[in-house]
Design a protein around this motif. Structure first.
Motif, PDB file in Angstrom:
ATOM      1  N   GLN A  48      -9.036  -1.069 -13.907  1.00 61.84           N
ATOM      2  CA  GLN A  48      -9.618   0.101 -13.246  1.00 61.84           C
ATOM      3  C   GLN A  48     -10.736  -0.293 -12.287  1.00 61.84           C
ATOM      4  OE1 GLN A  48      -7.046   2.389 -13.897  1.00 61.84           O
ATOM      5  NE2 GLN A  48      -8.782   3.768 -13.642  1.00 61.84           N
ATOM      6  N   LYS A  50     -10.764  -2.847 -10.340  1.00 59.99           N
ATOM      7  CA  LYS A  50     -10.114  -3.233  -9.085  1.00 59.99           C
ATOM      8  C   LYS A  50      -9.670  -1.992  -8.319  1.00 59.99           C
ATOM      9  CE  LYS A  50      -8.530  -7.596 -11.080  1.00 59.99           C
ATOM     10  NZ  LYS A  50      -7.361  -8.435 -11.469  1.00 59.99           N
ATOM     11  N   ILE A  51      -9.179  -0.988  -9.053  1.00 64.01           N
ATOM     12  CA  ILE A  51      -8.782   0.265  -8.407  1.00 64.01           C
ATOM     13  C   ILE A  51      -9.995   0.967  -7.810  1.00 64.01           C
ATOM     14  CG2 ILE A  51      -7.813   2.563  -8.840  1.00 64.01           C
ATOM     15  CD1 ILE A  51      -6.023   1.294 -10.978  1.00 64.01           C
ATOM     16  N   LYS A  54     -10.998  -0.542  -4.460  1.00 62.80           N
ATOM     17  CA  LYS A  54     -10.097  -0.107  -3.390  1.00 62.80           C
ATOM     18  C   LYS A  54     -10.375   1.335  -2.988  1.00 62.80           C
ATOM     19  CE  LYS A  54      -6.298  -3.250  -4.567  1.00 62.80           C
ATOM     20  NZ  LYS A  54      -4.877  -3.365  -5.008  1.00 62.80           N
TER      21      LYS A  54
END
Length: 636
Positions: A48, A50-51, A54
């Motif tokens: 999460q 990394k999400i 982004k």
């Protein structure tokens, strides 16, 4: 383009500094092996993160940081000695570029912001201090991330602590330690919500070159995130505190960083023209076919007003209006309470809007009164104090001190958002402020607040007292300061009518800490009144006027928060045929003794138990039923 690539490379190198300093020998060992459920949640949180990165790269939020340097005090525990303030619009999709809002130049000197800080040149420099302890605002921004490049089980050890509710969100708490020694690794505690594995809070510091606790390089911080949209958790606030910094005897700091404007869109290039769109526009024309020269002049001022307000709202500097919001239910009603007894012949209605900055300032744009969130937050829960601020702006309007009408031409407002402070000039001259202050005193003396002015004057006295050290807080970015250049308040007569500030008098609350009234929706910039219980101070240390305090959120999931907001709006909506004004024959509200609150808010409770919930704050006292005082005067 070349510059952006270099900056992004420097950022990547900075965020990877821990690898350069890494050693093969483990420093921390795991106390207890994680259970399969705990290990699965940790792995989900790593994904999460990394999400999240982004998702943030698609946003261009505003980032506001306010810092107060402190020293110990025998009576008050610690007191501010100086302060700094920065406000930036950040494009995370372009290597974390910092577009700093520039202040207007009203003195011929350089603006408050010394130009843009540009791209960050390294995590150590960004989060740390130079030899003169000059703060880099980008460093405070970086505390919204745990470790953008190395947050995983290869670089960190996770130890389960307990389960804990943060508001209505159930979380699992873990202690997090770097597996190997290194520079810039996170060291502290994280809270992971149990449904999707989002890290919703993390508290700690970053490791220095020699030890995990070295404030010469990194600060200790408490970083919070909020469920702003379905499935989207984004950073909303960071609190930083160092009671005793390394290398500085008895000198500490407290700071808050706030994020908002996540739904704002950034133009593709700085020179791009910004389109103006006015939704739900109403036809305000009357039945008359022609307009007089005076009416035309007033319409010209109104056009400039609309253009400026729309532009500032688009830049994320002015909060959009909320139905039955604080501006309408509290501030606009206070305007009416001043207009009616003074028989002010207004040609158009006067309304209030809220600047989203923490700086203490206020101004007028046509017939709109702008009051900063920081000013509202620090005023005590006393309606007369708010009226004393509004009265001066109402006087500016009545005296014709309106905004420069060059903004009636829309093209003059087509500039980058970060240039708003420099390009929009809304401050009044000293002569105008002096004239408005005298007229405002007359308005107050003739109003329902005339018996409460000594209490209102306490705020102005406290503002002048701490204005000597909190200069950044009292430096306006768009409008006017409440203090003159010599530090005395514009409303001098009002301040002189107040009793002396007595720290030992716990019933005397001259001013509140920052963040005491309103909260900003980080997604759409609407402001809402805090639904918080009020506590009575137990000692002088509990007062904290104009001070930075820790942040703490009772988290909710987006669907739950939306449902509660809808229910609150439905409850606040008046029923059909319901009377707005008090019923005929009702006695007028009696003025409370000095030191107590007004407008329906109960006085402080002399106990450490919470007072009844103040979900709506002070409810404005309403005037007897009269014709609308803000309708155009037929004689104008």
């Amino acid at each position: 383009m070349k510059y952006r690539k270099i900056a992004l490379t420097l950022l990547t190198m900075a965020l990877g500094t821990s690898g350069a300093y890494a050693k093969k020998t483990p420093v921390y060992e795991q106390a207890h092996q994680l259970t399969p459920d705990q290990a699965a949640l940790v792995q989900k949180a790593i994904g999460q993160e990394k999400i999240l990165i982004k998702a943030i790269q698609q946003r261009t939020p505003l980032v506001e940081t306010y810092i107060q340097n402190t020293r110990p005090d025998v009576k008050l525990y610690q007191v501010p000695t100086s302060d700094q303030y920065t406000l930036s619009r950040v494009d995370f999709g372009k290597g974390f570029f910092d577009k700093t809002y520039e202040a207007k130049d009203v003195s011929g000197k350089k603006g408050w912001f010394k130009g843009s800080f540009g791209a960050i040149t390294g995590l150590t420099k960004a989060l740390g201090l130079d030899k003169h302890f000059t703060y880099n605002p980008t460093g405070f921004m970086q505390m919204m991330f745990l470790d953008p490049t190395g947050f995983d089980q290869q670089h960190y050890v996770f130890s389960f602590v307990r389960r804990e509710f943060l508001g209505s969100v159930r979380t699992w708490v873990f202690d997090v330690h770097p597996k190997v020694s290194g520079m810039g690794r996170f060291y502290g505690r994280i809270w992971i919500e149990d449904q999707d594995g989002n890290v919703v809070r993390f508290n700690g510091t970053y490791t220095g070159p020699r030890s995990e606790d070295d404030s010469r390089y990194y600060f200790h911080f408490d970083s919070w995130r909020m469920n702003v949209q379905p499935g989207i958790w984004l950073p909303v606030a960071i609190y930083v505190e160092e009671s005793n910094r390394a290398g500085e005897k008895d000198e500490g700091l407290k700071a808050q960083t706030h994020f908002w404007g996540y739904s704002l869109k950034l133009p593709t290039r700085d020179s791009e023209s910004v389109s103006m769109k006015v939704e739900d526009a109403e036809d305000k024309s009357d039945d008359s076919q022609d307009v007089s020269p005076l009416q035309a002049s007033r319409q010209w001022v109104l056009q400039a007003e609309d253009n400026v307000i729309d532009r500032l709202e688009q830049a994320g500097l002015v909060a959009p209006l909320s139905p039955n919001g604080f501006e309408q239910t509290v501030l606009d009603q206070i305007v009416t309470n001043l207009v009616v007894p003074n028989n002010i012949p207004l040609s158009m209605p006067v309304h209030c809007r809220i600047l989203l900055t923490d700086t203490i300032e206020t101004t007028t744009v046509g017939n709109t009164i702008l009051i900063s969130k920081g000013l509202i937050d620090t005023m005590p829960r006393n309606e007369a104090t708010i009226a004393s601020v509004i009265s001066m702006e109402l006087a500016h309007i009545a005296l014709g001190h309106h905004i420069d009408t060059r903004y009636a031409f829309n093209d003059r407002l087509m500039f980058p958002d970060e240039a708003s402070f420099r390009r929009v000039n809304m401050n009044h001259t000293d002569h105008d402020n002096q004239e408005a202050a005298a007229r405002a005193q007359q308005y107050l003396d003739a109003s329902m607040y005339k018996d409460q002015l000594s209490t209102a004057g306490l705020f102005w006295e406290q503002l002048a007292d701490r204005g000597q050290v909190l200069k950044a807080l009292n430096t306006p970015k768009l409008g006017d300061s409440l203090l003159k250049l010599d530090g005395t308040p514009w409303m001098t007569t009002l301040a002189h009518s107040a009793p002396k500030i007595n720290w030992d008098d716990l019933a005397q609350i001259p001013a509140l800490p920052l963040g005491s009234w309103l909260k900003t929706d980080p997604w759409d910039d609407h402001v809402h009144q805090l639904n918080a219980k009020m506590y009575a101070p137990l000692n002088p240390r509990d007062k904290m006027p104009l001070e930075v305090t820790p942040v703490y959120f009772r988290l909710q999931r987006y669907d739950e928060a939306q449902s509660q907001a809808a229910n609150a709006a439905a409850a606040a909506k008046p029923k059909a045929g319901a009377a707005v004004q008090p019923a005929a024959g009702d006695p007028p509200p009696a003025a409370p003794p000095a030191g107590q609150t007004t407008g329906g808010t109960p006085p402080p409770v002399a106990s450490d138990q919470p007072a009844p919930s103040q979900a709506e704050g002070p409810q404005p006292q309403q005037t007897p039923s009269t014709p609308n005082p803000q309708q155009p005067n037929p004689q104008q």
